[in-house]
Enzyme design. Structure first.
Site, PDB file in Angstrom:
ATOM      1  N   HIS A  15      -5.387 -32.631  18.049  1.00  6.31           N
ATOM      2  CA  HIS A  15      -3.761 -33.129  17.681  1.00  6.31           C
ATOM      3  C   HIS A  15      -2.554 -32.486  18.639  1.00  6.31           C
ATOM      4  O   HIS A  15      -1.370 -32.375  18.710  1.00  6.31           O
ATOM      5  CB  HIS A  15      -3.300 -34.947  16.685  1.00  6.31           C
ATOM      6  CG  HIS A  15      -4.643 -35.244  16.757  1.00  6.31           C
ATOM      7  ND1 HIS A  15      -5.098 -36.460  17.302  1.00  6.31           N
ATOM      8  CD2 HIS A  15      -5.609 -35.126  15.611  1.00  6.31           C
ATOM      9  CE1 HIS A  15      -6.000 -37.044  16.690  1.00  6.31           C
ATOM     10  NE2 HIS A  15      -6.481 -35.923  15.900  1.00  6.31           N
TER      11      HIS A  15
ATOM     12  N   GLU B 208      -4.499  -6.896  14.982  1.00 12.61           N
ATOM     13  CA  GLU B 208      -4.326  -5.366  14.541  1.00 12.61           C
ATOM     14  C   GLU B 208      -5.174  -4.226  14.590  1.00 12.61           C
ATOM     15  O   GLU B 208      -5.008  -2.754  14.712  1.00 12.61           O
ATOM     16  CB  GLU B 208      -4.210  -5.452  13.009  1.00 12.61           C
ATOM     17  CG  GLU B 208      -2.682  -4.393  12.333  1.00 12.61           C
ATOM     18  CD  GLU B 208      -1.992  -4.249  11.596  1.00 12.61           C
ATOM     19  OE1 GLU B 208      -2.686  -4.192   9.874  1.00 12.61           O
ATOM     20  OE2 GLU B 208      -0.700  -4.564  11.702  1.00 12.61           O
TER      21      GLU B 208
ATOM     22  N   LYS C 120       9.385  -1.037  14.140  1.00 10.35           N
ATOM     23  CA  LYS C 120      10.174  -0.187  13.581  1.00 10.35           C
ATOM     24  C   LYS C 120      11.045   0.776  13.194  1.00 10.35           C
ATOM     25  O   LYS C 120      12.133   1.195  12.374  1.00 10.35           O
ATOM     26  CB  LYS C 120       9.051   0.267  12.124  1.00 10.35           C
ATOM     27  CG  LYS C 120       8.116  -0.280  11.822  1.00 10.35           C
ATOM     28  CD  LYS C 120       6.838   0.766  10.081  1.00 10.35           C
ATOM     29  CE  LYS C 120       5.791  -0.679  10.063  1.00 10.35           C
ATOM     30  NZ  LYS C 120       4.888   0.302   9.637  1.00 10.35           N
TER      31      LYS C 120
ATOM     32  N   LYS D 202       0.325  -0.969  -0.309  1.00 13.21           N
ATOM     33  CA  LYS D 202      -0.147  -0.167   0.064  1.00 13.21           C
ATOM     34  C   LYS D 202       1.279   1.173   0.076  1.00 13.21           C
ATOM     35  O   LYS D 202       0.159   2.139  -1.036  1.00 13.21           O
ATOM     36  CB  LYS D 202      -0.452   0.174   1.322  1.00 13.21           C
ATOM     37  CG  LYS D 202      -1.600   1.285   1.227  1.00 13.21           C
ATOM     38  CD  LYS D 202      -2.728   0.877   2.577  1.00 13.21           C
ATOM     39  CE  LYS D 202      -3.424   2.517   2.965  1.00 13.21           C
ATOM     40  NZ  LYS D 202      -4.362   2.343   4.327  1.00 13.21           N
TER      41      LYS D 202
ATOM     42  N   GLU E 225      10.329  -4.008   4.336  1.00  8.45           N
ATOM     43  CA  GLU E 225      11.103  -5.981   4.445  1.00  8.45           C
ATOM     44  C   GLU E 225      10.795  -6.200   2.869  1.00  8.45           C
ATOM     45  O   GLU E 225      11.220  -6.271   2.004  1.00  8.45           O
ATOM     46  CB  GLU E 225       9.932  -6.214   4.740  1.00  8.45           C
ATOM     47  CG  GLU E 225      10.395  -6.455   6.799  1.00  8.45           C
ATOM     48  CD  GLU E 225       9.791  -5.002   7.835  1.00  8.45           C
ATOM     49  OE1 GLU E 225       9.452  -4.239   7.136  1.00  8.45           O
ATOM     50  OE2 GLU E 225       9.092  -5.797   8.803  1.00  8.45           O
TER      51      GLU E 225
ATOM     52  N   GLY F  60      -4.618  -1.776   5.523  1.00  2.80           N
ATOM     53  CA  GLY F  60      -4.187  -3.043   5.070  1.00  2.80           C
ATOM     54  C   GLY F  60      -4.293  -4.266   5.227  1.00  2.80           C
ATOM     55  O   GLY F  60      -4.274  -5.002   3.784  1.00  2.80           O
ATOM     56  N   ARG F  61      -5.336  -4.582   5.972  1.00  2.00           N
ATOM     57  CA  ARG F  61      -6.032  -5.915   6.413  1.00  2.00           C
ATOM     58  C   ARG F  61      -6.865  -6.220   5.458  1.00  2.00           C
ATOM     59  O   ARG F  61      -7.829  -6.952   6.270  1.00  2.00           O
ATOM     60  CB  ARG F  61      -5.734  -5.961   8.237  1.00  2.00           C
ATOM     61  CG  ARG F  61      -6.517  -4.712   8.568  1.00  2.00           C
ATOM     62  CD  ARG F  61      -5.964  -5.028  10.139  1.00  2.00           C
ATOM     63  NE  ARG F  61      -6.479  -3.880  10.961  1.00  2.00           N
ATOM     64  CZ  ARG F  61      -5.599  -2.648  11.363  1.00  2.00           C
ATOM     65  NH1 ARG F  61      -4.893  -2.196  10.398  1.00  2.00           N
ATOM     66  NH2 ARG F  61      -6.666  -1.715  11.739  1.00  2.00           N
TER      67      ARG F  61
HETATM   68  O1  F6P Z   1       2.023  -4.355  10.002  1.00  2.00           O
HETATM   69  C1  F6P Z   1       1.315  -2.604   9.559  1.00  2.00           C
HETATM   70  C2  F6P Z   1       1.578  -2.350   7.899  1.00  2.00           C
HETATM   71  O2  F6P Z   1       1.356  -1.425   8.276  1.00  2.00           O
HETATM   72  C3  F6P Z   1       0.458  -3.447   8.454  1.00  2.00           C
HETATM   73  O3  F6P Z   1      -1.537  -2.987   8.476  1.00  2.00           O
HETATM   74  C4  F6P Z   1      -0.134  -3.658   6.262  1.00  2.00           C
HETATM   75  O4  F6P Z   1      -0.655  -4.887   6.608  1.00  2.00           O
HETATM   76  C5  F6P Z   1       1.970  -4.028   6.571  1.00  2.00           C
HETATM   77  O5  F6P Z   1       2.087  -3.321   7.641  1.00  2.00           O
HETATM   78  C6  F6P Z   1       2.069  -4.014   5.284  1.00  2.00           C
HETATM   79  O6  F6P Z   1       1.504  -2.106   4.538  1.00  2.00           O
HETATM   80  P1  F6P Z   1       2.353  -2.155   2.445  1.00  2.00           P
HETATM   81  O7  F6P Z   1       1.074  -2.924   2.421  1.00  2.00           O
HETATM   82  O8  F6P Z   1       2.056  -0.255   3.204  1.00  2.00           O
HETATM   83  O9  F6P Z   1       3.274  -2.222   2.865  1.00  2.00           O
END
Ligand code: F6P
Length: 551
Positions: A388, A357, A516, A211, A217, A271-272
């Protein structure tokens, strides 16, 4: 609603929990033979059975009072109107617009409401996505060497990974994928190496799903994938093999992905909640456009139900209220998700982000401490596997762990014997949790099996099941794309309702920020530059560096 009313409603709910028998599920059944039917609600074939809880009329009345005091009715209206329900980020939460069906009026712009504008944008972007998917599937878009794509690699994290990963997994198990979906999320180089080793670059389409297009990462993995592809096929190949799913046009262009290969969404998609947006591109590529469209239609069907059904028949509201009863009245600090369906094996991971979240907050909307315990810890697995591993604790542990069971009536395979075993186990678990097995029946059974009295005395206490452990049962005809959409939207709205009742912002996630920021400061320390302000971190860094230096 004045604050006292809020307090009164919660007090009434908590008072009910103090009554002896507040947890007694068997007593509810004894008092009301019609309970299974009375405590089951349905949207077409999808039903929600709350009979195996200790919620009765008085508890429902108190829960609805809490909802009324939180002004759930107006929250729902504000949500769909595109008002700023995410105050700390000054955003709406209009992910429901992503799943509206195409309709002519959505193109009319004059005097459009926030909702109509959101729908129009989402539908237009979906049409672009559709063309791209068709071009890939029909071989009009090829790799740099002229080969057709057979694999789609989604590079993303959190909501840009968990949703598409889960939905791809669920929807490609039966018919097999059109393009094989692969997912890279962890910045751990082992993850990248492990995946890269198995990919043919000439046939791999790479989606950078982010997003913000700034997540460290994801951008690290995207850069590694770019370098890997360029090393194999040449720098000029990059454009043909990459696409971006993002809201950040500038960063996408700076990465080297052309605007026509960027698929966008707006900041009103958290995002979620983004699997319905272009973030779901891997689903459409792997499972096919028709399947993706059916998935969106299922989400939309649940939206319409949530938006219009009275609260007393509203599945997301009822599921949310059951959760509030378990969390706040009975003090259950966790929630176990058991999909008795291999296709739901990633549902718990998806719901962990969605629920925790969203509602893992201890500060209320007005900045004061939250007045009630909020989101439980969510965990789970596919049934029967879970039986199990951790179900021992759920049946006989010291904590109350409510369970959501999910089950399809009809499987999409021919092994009806296996499906019957699966279904019987789901129902048996729910029965064992609710009704348990008392000492007398344990002893009788052992005696009938010829066990001696000394052994019975020693072992019987360990074989008792206390019962009164609540569960809900979500049952549907088949787990097709439409139903998967309904199930995910059911949980999305449940989470929003609970956030409203707890008085927290379900749409921000400040809790991920501090880590972060600190990581950015710690990185130079790992390279021997600077000193840590934190003594614990300084000690860990020096041990780490000593181990790195050792032969
Ligand atoms: O973990 C925090 C967060 O902002 C989530 O809400 C989101 O889904 C994820 O990082 C990834 O963010 P992006 O889509 O901006 O890389």
């Amino acid at each position: 609603m004045p604050e006292t009313s809020r307090q009164t409603s919660w007090s009434r709910l908590l008072d009910l929990a103090r009554w002896p028998g507040a947890r007694d599920i068997a007593a509810r059944f004894a008092a009301d033979p019609a309970r299974p039917a009375r405590m089951t609600w349905a949207l077409d074939d999808l039903s929600l059975d709350l009979s195996r809880t200790s919620i009765g009329e008085a508890e429902f009345a108190a829960l609805f009072m809490v909802a009324e005091a939180a002004d759930l009715e107006s929250f729902r209206a504000r949500l769909f109107a595109g008002e700023t329900v995410n105050g700390t980020e000054r955003r709406a939460a209009l992910h429901m617009a992503l799943r509206v069906p195409e309709a002519p009026h959505l193109h009319a712009q004059a005097n459009a409401s926030a909702w109509e504008e959101a729908c129009a944008y989402a539908v237009a972007e979906r049409a672009r996505m559709h063309r791209f998917v068709a071009d890939v599937h029909e071989g009009r878009l090829l790799g740099a060497t002229g080969e057709r794509f057979d694999t789609v690699l989604n590079i993303g994290l959190g909501g840009s990974d968990l949703g598409p990963r889960f939905v791809c997994d669920a929807l490609t198990q039966v018919q097999g994928p059109v393009l094989a979906p692969r997912f890279l999320s962890n910045v751990d180089g082992h993850a990248f190496e492990g995946i890269a080793r198995t990919l043919d670059p000439a046939r791999t389409l790479i989606l950078v799903a982010s997003k913000t297009f700034t997540t460290e990462e994801t951008m690290t993995n995207a850069a590694a994938a770019r370098a890997w592809l360029a090393a194999q096929l040449g720098e000029a190949a990059v454009g043909a093999h990459f696409a971006a799913l993002s809201t950040n046009r500038q960063a996408v262009q700076a990465f080297g992905i052309a605007p026509e290969r960027m698929f966008g969404f707006r900041d009103w998609v958290g995002g979620r909640y983004s699997v319905w947006s272009p973030i779901g591109m891997s689903v459409a590529l792997a499972a096919g456009w028709e399947t993706f469209a059916a998935f969106l239609a299922g989400g939309h069907a649940m939206d319409q139900h949530f938006r219009s059904a009275p609260f007393t028949e509203n599945l997301p509201v009822l599921l949310a209220l059951a959760g509030i009863w378990h969390r706040d009245a009975l003090g259950a600090a966790s929630l176990c998700i058991l999909g008795y369906d291999e296709r739901l094996r990633l549902l718990p991971a998806f719901l962990q982000q969605l629920e925790m979240e969203s509602n893992g907050k201890s500060v209320a909307l007005d900045g004061t401490p939250a007045a009630q315990p909020t989101c439980p810890v969510v965990f789970g697995a596919a049934g029967t596997d879970a039986q199990h591993s951790f179900m021992q604790l759920v049946h006989q542990g010291t904590d109350l762990v409510p369970v959501d069971f999910l089950l399809a009536a009809k499987p999409d395979h021919d092994r009806s014997d296996a499906h019957e075993i699966l279904a019987a186990n789901a129902l048996a678990q729910a029965e064992a949790l609710a009704f348990g097995r008392d000492r007398a029946s344990v002893e009788t059974q052992m005696r009938e099996a010829g066990v001696d009295e000394a052994t019975i005395a020693a072992v019987a206490p360990h074989r008792v099941f206390a019962g009164n452990r609540p569960s809900t049962l979500i049952l549907f005809r088949r787990l097709d794309a439409f139903t998967l959409g309904r199930v995910i939207a059911l949980y999305e709205h449940k989470v929003a309702v609970q956030g409203c009742l707890w008085g927290v912002n379900s749409f921000d996630q400040w809790g991920v920020e501090l880590g972060k920021v600190l990581a950015r400061g710690i990185r130079p320390l790992l390279e021997g530059r600077g000193t840590a302000a934190c003594a614990a971190t300084a000690a860990s860094v020096s041990r780490l560096r000593a181990l790195q230096a050792a032969k």
